[in-house]
Design an enzyme around this catalytic site. Structure first.
Site, PDB file in Angstrom:
ATOM      1  CB  CYS A   2     -35.347  -8.053   1.680  1.00 26.48           C
ATOM      2  SG  CYS A   2     -35.298  -8.283  -0.084  1.00 26.48           S
ATOM      3  NE  ARG A  30     -32.972  -8.974   7.281  1.00 24.12           N
ATOM      4  CZ  ARG A  30     -33.278 -10.012   8.049  1.00 24.12           C
ATOM      5  NH1 ARG A  30     -32.713 -10.153   9.217  1.00 24.12           N
ATOM      6  NH2 ARG A  30     -34.144 -10.906   7.648  1.00 24.12           N
ATOM      7  CD1 TRP A  78     -28.858 -10.553  -1.543  1.00 25.86           C
ATOM      8  CD2 TRP A  78     -30.564 -11.916  -1.941  1.00 25.86           C
ATOM      9  NE1 TRP A  78     -28.349 -11.733  -2.030  1.00 25.86           N
ATOM     10  CE2 TRP A  78     -29.378 -12.584  -2.284  1.00 25.86           C
ATOM     11  CE3 TRP A  78     -31.783 -12.589  -2.125  1.00 25.86           C
ATOM     12  CZ2 TRP A  78     -29.366 -13.884  -2.788  1.00 25.86           C
ATOM     13  CZ3 TRP A  78     -31.773 -13.895  -2.625  1.00 25.86           C
ATOM     14  CH2 TRP A  78     -30.562 -14.516  -2.948  1.00 25.86           C
ATOM     15  CG  ASN A 104     -37.257 -10.551   4.022  1.00 27.45           C
ATOM     16  OD1 ASN A 104     -36.749 -11.066   3.031  1.00 27.45           O
ATOM     17  ND2 ASN A 104     -37.003 -10.958   5.251  1.00 27.45           N
ATOM     18  N   GLY A 105     -39.187 -11.560   1.348  1.00 28.16           N
ATOM     19  CA  GLY A 105     -39.740 -12.897   1.106  1.00 28.16           C
ATOM     20  C   GLY A 105     -40.091 -13.051  -0.366  1.00 28.16           C
ATOM     21  CD  GLU A 487     -16.373 -21.314   7.277  1.00 29.74           C
ATOM     22  OE1 GLU A 487     -17.227 -21.982   6.648  1.00 29.74           O
ATOM     23  OE2 GLU A 487     -16.574 -20.153   7.656  1.00 29.74           O
ATOM     24  CE  LYS A 491     -16.415 -17.220   5.589  1.00 25.13           C
ATOM     25  NZ  LYS A 491     -17.245 -18.082   6.337  1.00 25.13           N
ATOM     26  CD  GLU A 494     -18.952 -16.131   2.439  1.00 23.30           C
ATOM     27  OE1 GLU A 494     -20.162 -16.064   2.184  1.00 23.30           O
ATOM     28  OE2 GLU A 494     -18.530 -16.562   3.530  1.00 23.30           O
ATOM     29  CG  HIS A 510     -10.093 -40.969  -5.261  1.00 22.70           C
ATOM     30  ND1 HIS A 510      -9.830 -42.266  -5.647  1.00 22.70           N
ATOM     31  CD2 HIS A 510      -9.728 -40.881  -3.973  1.00 22.70           C
ATOM     32  CE1 HIS A 510      -9.344 -42.944  -4.615  1.00 22.70           C
ATOM     33  NE2 HIS A 510      -9.259 -42.115  -3.581  1.00 22.70           N
ATOM     34  CE  LYS A 609     -23.963 -12.667   9.303  1.00 20.62           C
ATOM     35  NZ  LYS A 609     -22.692 -13.377   9.171  1.00 20.62           N
TER      36      LYS A 609
HETATM   37  O1  M6R Z   1     -27.642 -17.832   9.583  1.00 21.72           O
HETATM   38  P1  M6R Z   1     -27.140 -19.191   9.129  1.00 21.72           P
HETATM   39  O2  M6R Z   1     -26.013 -19.680   9.935  1.00 21.72           O
HETATM   40  O3  M6R Z   1     -28.236 -20.188   9.032  1.00 21.72           O
HETATM   41  O4  M6R Z   1     -26.595 -18.934   7.669  1.00 21.72           O
HETATM   42  C1  M6R Z   1     -26.157 -20.004   6.890  1.00 21.72           C
HETATM   43  C2  M6R Z   1     -25.401 -19.529   5.665  1.00 21.72           C
HETATM   44  O5  M6R Z   1     -26.208 -18.714   4.883  1.00 21.72           O
HETATM   45  C3  M6R Z   1     -24.127 -18.759   6.043  1.00 21.72           C
HETATM   46  O6  M6R Z   1     -23.275 -19.522   6.838  1.00 21.72           O
HETATM   47  C4  M6R Z   1     -23.366 -18.319   4.789  1.00 21.72           C
HETATM   48  O7  M6R Z   1     -22.856 -19.438   4.128  1.00 21.72           O
HETATM   49  C5  M6R Z   1     -22.266 -17.344   5.140  1.00 21.72           C
HETATM   50  N1  M6R Z   1     -22.225 -16.281   4.168  1.00 21.72           N
HETATM   51  C6  M6R Z   1     -20.926 -17.977   5.193  1.00 21.72           C
HETATM   52  O8  M6R Z   1     -19.905 -17.063   5.405  1.00 21.72           O
END
Ligand code: M6R
Length: 614
Positions: A2, A30, A78, A104-105, A487, A491, A494, A510, A609
């Site tokens: 948000c 956001r 969001w 927001n929250g 990672e 990627k 997501e 395993h 984000k």
């Molecule tokens: O702002 P931050 O680095 O604390 O955010 C952490 C995660 O929310 C962030 O890395 C998220 O996993 C991304 N979407 C990854 O691409």
């Protein structure tokens, strides 16, 4: 998670409504489930419009003929409480429709508050937790209290996390904003007062910004800010340093933010390295409120982070243990404070966060501090909540990252981890300043090597074409290749919504090996590390089970290239820096696969984000 914005006064840059919509466009990263705007128009009435079209809510608001106004608020959502519908979109209003709020929250006690408000005759029109705020403020105004006082009264009964902005038809010359946990900035521009979730929202109007702290409430007018603490005592807000401009928050000719931010990676690495070495050979962090003697007392490091930042934290374990010979634990931030970690004044807790606002990481660091730990933060946002509360800060100067998928900030974090390992080694007398020369020289060469990897996008796109029909991806790696595998998988899942899991290559046998069949794709981080031969053996295992193998392979390594079905080639670099290079083709692979599927790479479904709710 948000985004909120509020503007009061007469902006020199255009109509007030337009200014709010421009801010919402920059805040869309956001949250984008829905969006809305409310204005007090020239007749003194509240005008409100909301849209719940995930791909185009703000764009749809743009097509409206907005009335001229003296004050307004806007929101991108969001969803947490209530589905992403128009009814649940913010701004939300009181019974009269003449008072509006954006938030927001999460208001944790909203159910009991709503029940009590309903008994007192209030009518609710949404499923959100936020609407209680509008009705509580409405009651204060009905008692004859001014808007600031009515918001303060409401804050007294709210539990949870919030950044909020309230406006009312009866007070067309002001906004009232308040914060508990969720980030909030206020500022004064040319003819306006502004409120917003982050710099991106407000930078079009002013760089003269200040940070609202927990439990502060601010009355914002064109030309004045009046801030009170929880007890009602006037306070002076801390100014915020703004280190980037409006141009940085634009796509600048790229089709999307993600491709722009991947292309910016060499520069992100370069900026993060800039000015780190002092003339006497010592290293420099950005802010250090810990004496060297305190750092020498440290006997354990715990890294807390989420998502991509967690993967960078995993790289740090290798860097710090190798360089500074300190034991390192890496913890998912949302788990850390709910177990019983062994933390004391000799523990250095390192929070890694691009935004510096992720609530899980912020609360983990706060818990660590109450347990007596020293706290160091690695953040990409100057003066973020985490940075302001830390004993020491190492900024990743990657510039603003708008795409939801972290790219350039991950690379900058990997660089920061190496710097931190070297810094701790130096302070603790394990490395002399002269011994830093060689690792610093390797770091200095990294932007060029990353640049070479970034330029291979067309080759990666061809591999993506070959994999276009695949649905199941396994990413494997060893040593620092393991966090790279995680990672790469993150990627892909997501932004392309494909099933993708990361494993330490040695773990496949395993259990996960049972999942492999002819349709599976295994992406192996097979660059020439100490464990390369073992990764090659793991590649043989998965090939024997019929999987197609994509290998991240060093330039000139024909032997590995011959073993795999598709090659993602990368230049060679120092072992601890390989994550910053080997991850690049994986980012590009995710990008091209998502593009082929017609997906919005900047705004993946269900994600935001910055996650400012637990
Ligand atoms: O702002 P931050 O680095 O604390 O955010 C952490 C995660 O929310 C962030 O890395 C998220 O996993 C991304 N979407 C990854 O691409």
């Amino acid at each position: 998670m948000c985004g909120i914005v509020g503007v009061v006064g007469a902006p020199s840059s255009g109509d007030l409504g337009e200014v709010i919509l421009s801010a919402l466009e920059r805040l869309e990263y956001r949250g984008y489930d829905s969006a809305g705007i409310a204005l007090v128009d020239s007749l003194g009435e509240v005008y409100r419009e909301r849209r719940a079209d995930r791909r185009a809510s703000v764009a749809e608001l743009r097509s409206l003929d907005l009335p001229s106004a003296s004050v307004g608020i806007g929101h991108v959502r969001w969803a947490t409480h209530g589905r992403p519908t128009v009814e649940n979109a913010h701004p939300l209003v009181d019974c009269s429709g003449q008072l509006a709020v954006v938030h927001n929250g999460i208001i944790e006690n909203h159910l009991e508050l709503a029940e009590a408000l309903a008994c007192r005759g209030h009518r609710f029109r949404s499923e959100t937790d936020t609407e209680v705020i509008a009705h509580l403020v409405e009651e204060g105004l009905a008692e004859g209290v001014d808007l600031l006082g009515a918001v303060r009264q409401a804050l007294g009964v709210l539990q949870g996390a919030f950044a909020l902005a309230v406006m009312a038809a009866c007070a067309p010359d002001r906004l009232v904003a308040a914060r508990r946990v969720s980030p909030l900035l206020v500022g004064l521009g040319d003819g306006v007062g502004v409120v917003g979730s982050d710099v991106a929202a407000l930078i079009g109007e002013t760089r003269d910004l200040a940070v609202v702290e927990d439990d502060q409430v601010v009355e914002v007018r064109a030309g004045s800010l009046r801030a009170l603490d929880a007890a009602g005592v006037p306070v002076t807000l801390a100014p915020l340093r703004v280190d980037w401009d409006l141009a940085a928050a634009k796509r600048s000719g790229f089709p999307d933010f993600m491709s722009k931010e991947i292309a910016e990676q060499p520069e992100a690495v370069r900026q993060t390295l800039l000015g780190r070495a002092l003339p006497d050979g010592r290293l420099r962090l950005d802010e250090m409120r810990l004496a060297d003697a305190e750092l020498r007392e440290v006997d354990k490091v715990i890294i807390v982070a989420c998502g991509s930042s967690f993967h960078a934290g995993m790289v740090a374990k290798y860097a710090i243990e190798h360089r500074a010979r300190l034991p390192v634990e890496v913890d998912i931030a949302s788990e850390f404070r709910y177990r019983d970690p062994i933390v004391d004044s000799r523990t250095l807790v390192v929070g890694v966060s691009q935004s510096g606002e992720t609530i899980d990481t912020l609360q983990a660091l706060r818990a660590a501090r109450t347990w007596g730990a020293r706290v160091l933060v690695i953040s990409n946002v100057v003066d973020s909540s985490m940075a302001r509360e830390a004993d020491a800060v190492l900024y990743t100067h990657a510039g603003p990252e708008i795409g939801v998928a972290a790219t350039k900030t991950f690379l900058a974090q990997v660089v920061a981890m190496e710097l931190l390992g070297l810094y701790l080694a130096e302070v603790r007398g394990i490395l002399f300043p002269t011994e830093l020369e060689e690792p610093l020289a390797r770091l200095a060469g990294l932007p060029g090597i990353v640049g070479e990897a970034v330029e291979r996008s067309v080759e990666v796109a061809k591999v993506a074409d070959a994999l276009a029909a695949s649905r199941d991806f396994f990413f494997i790696g060893r040593h620092v290749g393991y966090p790279v595998a995680l990672e790469g998988a993150l990627k892909l899942k997501e932004i392309s919504y494909l099933r993708a899991e990361g494993f330490p290559a040695g773990e496949l046998k395993h259990g996960p090996l049972a999942l492999l069949d002819e349709g599976s794709v295994v992406v192996a981080v097979a660059t020439r590390s100490r464990l390369w031969e073992k990764v090659v053996a793991n590649i043989a295992e998965v090939k024997a089970r019929g999987a197609r193998v994509v290998g991240v392979v060093n330039d000139g390594d024909e032997r590995t290239a011959e073993l795999v079905d598709h090659v993602l080639s990368v230049p060679r670099t120092a072992p601890l820096l390989t994550p910053a290079v080997d991850v690049v083709p994986l980012q590009l692979l995710a990008y091209h696969l998502a593009k082929r599927r017609g997906l919005d790479v900047d705004r993946p479904r269900n994600l935001a984000k910055t996650v400012t709710v637990e």
